[in-house]
Design a protein around this motif. Structure first.
Motif, PDB file in Angstrom:
ATOM      1  N   ASP A  71      78.770  54.541  21.062  1.00 53.74           N
ATOM      2  CA  ASP A  71      79.450  54.968  19.835  1.00 53.74           C
ATOM      3  C   ASP A  71      80.734  55.730  20.117  1.00 53.74           C
ATOM      4  OD1 ASP A  71      77.171  53.987  18.521  1.00 53.74           O
ATOM      5  OD2 ASP A  71      76.245  55.976  18.409  1.00 53.74           O
ATOM      6  N   LEU A  72      80.831  56.320  21.322  1.00 53.85           N
ATOM      7  CA  LEU A  72      82.004  57.130  21.646  1.00 53.85           C
ATOM      8  C   LEU A  72      83.278  56.308  21.729  1.00 53.85           C
ATOM      9  CD1 LEU A  72      80.431  59.504  24.316  1.00 53.85           C
ATOM     10  CD2 LEU A  72      80.616  59.828  21.840  1.00 53.85           C
ATOM     11  N   ALA A  73      83.136  54.989  21.704  1.00 56.64           N
ATOM     12  CA  ALA A  73      84.318  54.133  21.584  1.00 56.64           C
ATOM     13  C   ALA A  73      85.088  54.450  20.309  1.00 56.64           C
ATOM     14  CB  ALA A  73      83.905  52.665  21.603  1.00 56.64           C
ATOM     15  N   GLY A  74      84.413  55.009  19.315  1.00 60.96           N
ATOM     16  CA  GLY A  74      85.110  55.407  18.091  1.00 60.96           C
ATOM     17  C   GLY A  74      86.135  56.498  18.338  1.00 60.96           C
ATOM     18  N   LEU A  75      85.845  57.401  19.268  1.00 58.24           N
ATOM     19  CA  LEU A  75      86.830  58.430  19.618  1.00 58.24           C
ATOM     20  C   LEU A  75      88.021  57.815  20.336  1.00 58.24           C
ATOM     21  CD1 LEU A  75      84.494  61.314  20.836  1.00 58.24           C
ATOM     22  CD2 LEU A  75      85.693  61.136  18.648  1.00 58.24           C
ATOM     23  N   GLY A  86      86.139  59.257  40.800  1.00 62.96           N
ATOM     24  CA  GLY A  86      85.087  58.677  41.617  1.00 62.96           C
ATOM     25  C   GLY A  86      84.201  57.778  40.792  1.00 62.96           C
ATOM     26  N   GLY A  87      82.904  58.002  40.845  1.00 64.47           N
ATOM     27  CA  GLY A  87      81.966  57.212  40.065  1.00 64.47           C
ATOM     28  C   GLY A  87      81.610  57.834  38.739  1.00 64.47           C
ATOM     29  N   THR A  88      82.437  58.775  38.262  1.00 62.17           N
ATOM     30  CA  THR A  88      82.169  59.457  36.997  1.00 62.17           C
ATOM     31  C   THR A  88      83.366  59.318  36.064  1.00 62.17           C
ATOM     32  OG1 THR A  88      83.091  61.603  37.677  1.00 62.17           O
ATOM     33  CG2 THR A  88      80.787  61.151  38.255  1.00 62.17           C
ATOM     34  N   ALA A  89      83.184  59.753  34.832  1.00 60.56           N
ATOM     35  CA  ALA A  89      84.277  59.753  33.854  1.00 60.56           C
ATOM     36  C   ALA A  89      84.071  60.915  32.890  1.00 60.56           C
ATOM     37  CB  ALA A  89      84.326  58.428  33.100  1.00 60.56           C
ATOM     38  N   ARG A  90      85.157  61.319  32.258  1.00 53.29           N
ATOM     39  CA  ARG A  90      85.116  62.397  31.275  1.00 53.29           C
ATOM     40  C   ARG A  90      85.866  61.966  30.024  1.00 53.29           C
ATOM     41  NH1 ARG A  90      88.018  67.976  32.681  1.00 53.29           N
ATOM     42  NH2 ARG A  90      89.871  66.765  32.163  1.00 53.29           N
ATOM     43  N   PRO A 137      80.722  53.337  32.355  1.00 50.96           N
ATOM     44  CA  PRO A 137      80.921  52.028  31.713  1.00 50.96           C
ATOM     45  C   PRO A 137      81.946  52.054  30.589  1.00 50.96           C
ATOM     46  CG  PRO A 137      78.589  52.469  32.037  1.00 50.96           C
ATOM     47  CD  PRO A 137      79.302  53.756  32.323  1.00 50.96           C
ATOM     48  N   LEU A 138      81.976  53.145  29.831  1.00 44.10           N
ATOM     49  CA  LEU A 138      82.963  53.267  28.756  1.00 44.10           C
ATOM     50  C   LEU A 138      84.378  53.288  29.332  1.00 44.10           C
ATOM     51  CD1 LEU A 138      82.954  53.702  25.612  1.00 44.10           C
ATOM     52  CD2 LEU A 138      83.272  56.129  26.112  1.00 44.10           C
ATOM     53  N   ALA A 139      84.563  54.054  30.401  1.00 40.87           N
ATOM     54  CA  ALA A 139      85.867  54.118  31.042  1.00 40.87           C
ATOM     55  C   ALA A 139      86.258  52.764  31.611  1.00 40.87           C
ATOM     56  CB  ALA A 139      85.865  55.174  32.140  1.00 40.87           C
ATOM     57  N   ALA A 140      85.304  52.067  32.227  1.00 41.60           N
ATOM     58  CA  ALA A 140      85.601  50.755  32.804  1.00 41.60           C
ATOM     59  C   ALA A 140      86.019  49.758  31.734  1.00 41.60           C
ATOM     60  CB  ALA A 140      84.380  50.243  33.565  1.00 41.60           C
ATOM     61  N   ALA A 141      85.429  49.856  30.553  1.00 51.03           N
ATOM     62  CA  ALA A 141      85.755  48.925  29.465  1.00 51.03           C
ATOM     63  C   ALA A 141      87.117  49.205  28.850  1.00 51.03           C
ATOM     64  CB  ALA A 141      84.669  48.996  28.388  1.00 51.03           C
ATOM     65  N   TRP A 142      87.528  50.471  28.838  1.00 50.35           N
ATOM     66  CA  TRP A 142      88.737  50.858  28.104  1.00 50.35           C
ATOM     67  C   TRP A 142      89.961  51.099  28.968  1.00 50.35           C
ATOM     68  CZ3 TRP A 142      89.889  51.835  22.851  1.00 50.35           C
ATOM     69  CH2 TRP A 142      88.857  51.506  21.969  1.00 50.35           C
ATOM     70  N   LEU A 143      89.793  51.314  30.248  1.00 48.48           N
ATOM     71  CA  LEU A 143      90.943  51.645  31.090  1.00 48.48           C
ATOM     72  C   LEU A 143      91.395  50.447  31.906  1.00 48.48           C
ATOM     73  CD1 LEU A 143      90.121  55.218  32.441  1.00 48.48           C
ATOM     74  CD2 LEU A 143      91.688  54.589  30.583  1.00 48.48           C
ATOM     75  N   LYS A 148      94.967  53.026  28.357  1.00 46.42           N
ATOM     76  CA  LYS A 148      93.839  52.817  27.455  1.00 46.42           C
ATOM     77  C   LYS A 148      94.081  51.572  26.605  1.00 46.42           C
ATOM     78  CE  LYS A 148      93.017  55.235  23.612  1.00 46.42           C
ATOM     79  NZ  LYS A 148      92.735  56.393  22.721  1.00 46.42           N
ATOM     80  N   ARG A 149      93.076  50.712  26.562  1.00 49.42           N
ATOM     81  CA  ARG A 149      93.181  49.481  25.771  1.00 49.42           C
ATOM     82  C   ARG A 149      91.778  49.048  25.365  1.00 49.42           C
ATOM     83  NH1 ARG A 149      95.313  44.988  29.269  1.00 49.42           N
ATOM     84  NH2 ARG A 149      97.028  46.486  29.514  1.00 49.42           N
ATOM     85  N   PRO A 150      91.562  48.667  24.094  1.00 53.19           N
ATOM     86  CA  PRO A 150      90.213  48.267  23.681  1.00 53.19           C
ATOM     87  C   PRO A 150      89.764  47.011  24.422  1.00 53.19           C
ATOM     88  CG  PRO A 150      91.632  48.629  21.777  1.00 53.19           C
ATOM     89  CD  PRO A 150      92.520  48.622  22.978  1.00 53.19           C
ATOM     90  N   PRO A 151      88.475  46.898  24.733  1.00 57.15           N
ATOM     91  CA  PRO A 151      87.976  45.652  25.320  1.00 57.15           C
ATOM     92  C   PRO A 151      88.097  44.508  24.323  1.00 57.15           C
ATOM     93  CG  PRO A 151      86.171  47.137  24.751  1.00 57.15           C
ATOM     94  CD  PRO A 151      87.424  47.917  24.567  1.00 57.15           C
ATOM     95  N   ALA A 152      88.070  43.288  24.832  1.00 55.30           N
ATOM     96  CA  ALA A 152      88.306  42.119  23.987  1.00 55.30           C
ATOM     97  C   ALA A 152      87.315  42.020  22.836  1.00 55.30           C
ATOM     98  CB  ALA A 152      88.261  40.855  24.844  1.00 55.30           C
ATOM     99  N   ALA A 153      86.073  42.400  23.058  1.00 58.13           N
ATOM    100  CA  ALA A 153      85.043  42.259  22.031  1.00 58.13           C
ATOM    101  C   ALA A 153      84.882  43.517  21.174  1.00 58.13           C
ATOM    102  CB  ALA A 153      83.713  41.909  22.691  1.00 58.13           C
ATOM    103  N   PHE A 154      85.860  44.404  21.197  1.00 56.29           N
ATOM    104  CA  PHE A 154      85.709  45.673  20.485  1.00 56.29           C
ATOM    105  C   PHE A 154      85.554  45.461  18.983  1.00 56.29           C
ATOM    106  CE2 PHE A 154      87.666  49.273  18.200  1.00 56.29           C
ATOM    107  CZ  PHE A 154      86.723  50.235  18.533  1.00 56.29           C
ATOM    108  N   HIS A 155      84.600  46.197  18.408  1.00 56.72           N
ATOM    109  CA  HIS A 155      84.420  46.196  16.963  1.00 56.72           C
ATOM    110  C   HIS A 155      84.040  47.611  16.532  1.00 56.72           C
ATOM    111  CE1 HIS A 155      80.399  45.526  18.636  1.00 56.72           C
ATOM    112  NE2 HIS A 155      79.926  46.137  17.568  1.00 56.72           N
ATOM    113  N   LEU A 156      84.177  47.878  15.263  1.00 58.21           N
ATOM    114  CA  LEU A 156      83.909  49.199  14.718  1.00 58.21           C
ATOM    115  C   LEU A 156      82.622  49.186  13.911  1.00 58.21           C
ATOM    116  CD1 LEU A 156      87.531  50.150  13.695  1.00 58.21           C
ATOM    117  CD2 LEU A 156      86.092  51.486  15.264  1.00 58.21           C
ATOM    118  N   THR A 157      81.652  49.989  14.326  1.00 54.63           N
ATOM    119  CA  THR A 157      80.425  50.200  13.575  1.00 54.63           C
ATOM    120  C   THR A 157      80.558  51.484  12.770  1.00 54.63           C
ATOM    121  OG1 THR A 157      79.410  51.506  15.329  1.00 54.63           O
ATOM    122  CG2 THR A 157      79.107  49.100  15.439  1.00 54.63           C
ATOM    123  N   GLY A 158      79.563  51.750  11.937  1.00 52.96           N
ATOM    124  CA  GLY A 158      79.595  52.978  11.162  1.00 52.96           C
ATOM    125  C   GLY A 158      79.595  54.222  12.031  1.00 52.96           C
TER     126      GLY A 158
END
Length: 246
Positions: A71-75, A86-90, A137-143, A148-158
């Motif tokens: 859900d944090l993709a909404g931010l 490294g192997g982490t993200a913030r 995984p969120l960072a890998a999908a968006w960076l 920063k760029r949305p992944p190809a399948a990005f959609h907005l849920t509630g």
């Protein structure tokens, strides 16, 4: 300054006066795991247009599923940023009001993520998580590199929209709502607009010279759709800061 909301501390420093508890006359809602506000709206969001008496949960609405880290993709659709180490993200986001700090910290806590906050320039506040493998995984999908760029399948849920609105949604009376974007995220603006349209919230992109960057959601029908998707206002949110169902 820590404001984790995780219940992990009798020793945690309480929120300072800058972040007061919700007013006593704020409508009281139920609570979900982690102490985050939850809306008692299992009967009041239509999946399809219907009379109030027969409403069902909105498909992809904020009340339709348990909170997840995805859900944090909404931010990130808004002004949020994610960085890798490294192997982490913030994840971090700057907000313009104290109530947003309360809401976001609670939302992060409900997803098992401790958060901290600090005041920044211009009476703003930075909310950020710790570095964690959970966000990798969120960072890998968006960076893409550092962009920063949305992944190809990005959609907005509630739930994604709820987080975006809590961080950067601003009402424009009588019938508009602004969803603010990251000022340096131009590659995101168009695909985010496509995702909004797919959610039934086609908006007008406002550039920096026109009060943006932001998408303006205009008209009572679209605002009603937004209200259905994001659910009721969190306890900490001012009454006029959240879209309401007609």
């Amino acid at each position: 300054m820590s404001l984790s909301g995780l219940g992990d501390t009798g020793k945690a420093q309480p929120p300072p006066a800058l972040f007061p508890a919700p007013e006593s006359d704020t409508p009281t809602s139920g609570r979900r795991r982690g102490g985050a506000p939850q809306n008692r709206s299992s009967q009041d969001g239509p999946g399809q247009q219907s009379d109030d008496a027969g409403r069902q949960l909105v498909f992809f609405g904020a009340d339709a599923a348990e909170p997840t880290v995805a859900d944090l993709a909404g931010l990130l659709a808004g002004p949020g940023e994610v960085v890798r180490m490294g192997g982490t993200a913030r994840l971090s986001v700057q907000v313009d009001a104290a109530w947003r700090v309360h809401v976001l910290v609670a939302e992060l806590a409900s997803r098992g993520l401790a958060a901290s906050w600090e005041p920044t320039e211009g009476a703003r506040h930075a909310v950020r998580t710790s570095y964690t493998r959970v966000l990798k995984p969120l960072a890998a999908a968006w960076l893409h590199g550092t962009t920063k760029r949305p992944p190809a399948a990005f959609h907005l849920t509630g739930r994604r929209l709820r987080l975006w609105l809590a961080a950067a949604g601003t009402p424009e009376p009588p019938d508009c709502f602004l969803l603010r974007l990251g000022a340096d995220d131009k590659e995101c603006w168009e695909p985010i607009g496509v995702a909004l349209a797919s959610a039934g919230l086609a908006g007008t992109l406002l550039g920096p010279g026109w009060g943006g960057p932001a998408y303006r959601i205009a008209g009572r029908r679209r605002l009603a759709r937004l209200a259905e998707l994001v659910g009721g206002a969190p306890d900490a949110a001012p009454a006029d800061a959240w879209p309401t169902r007609p």
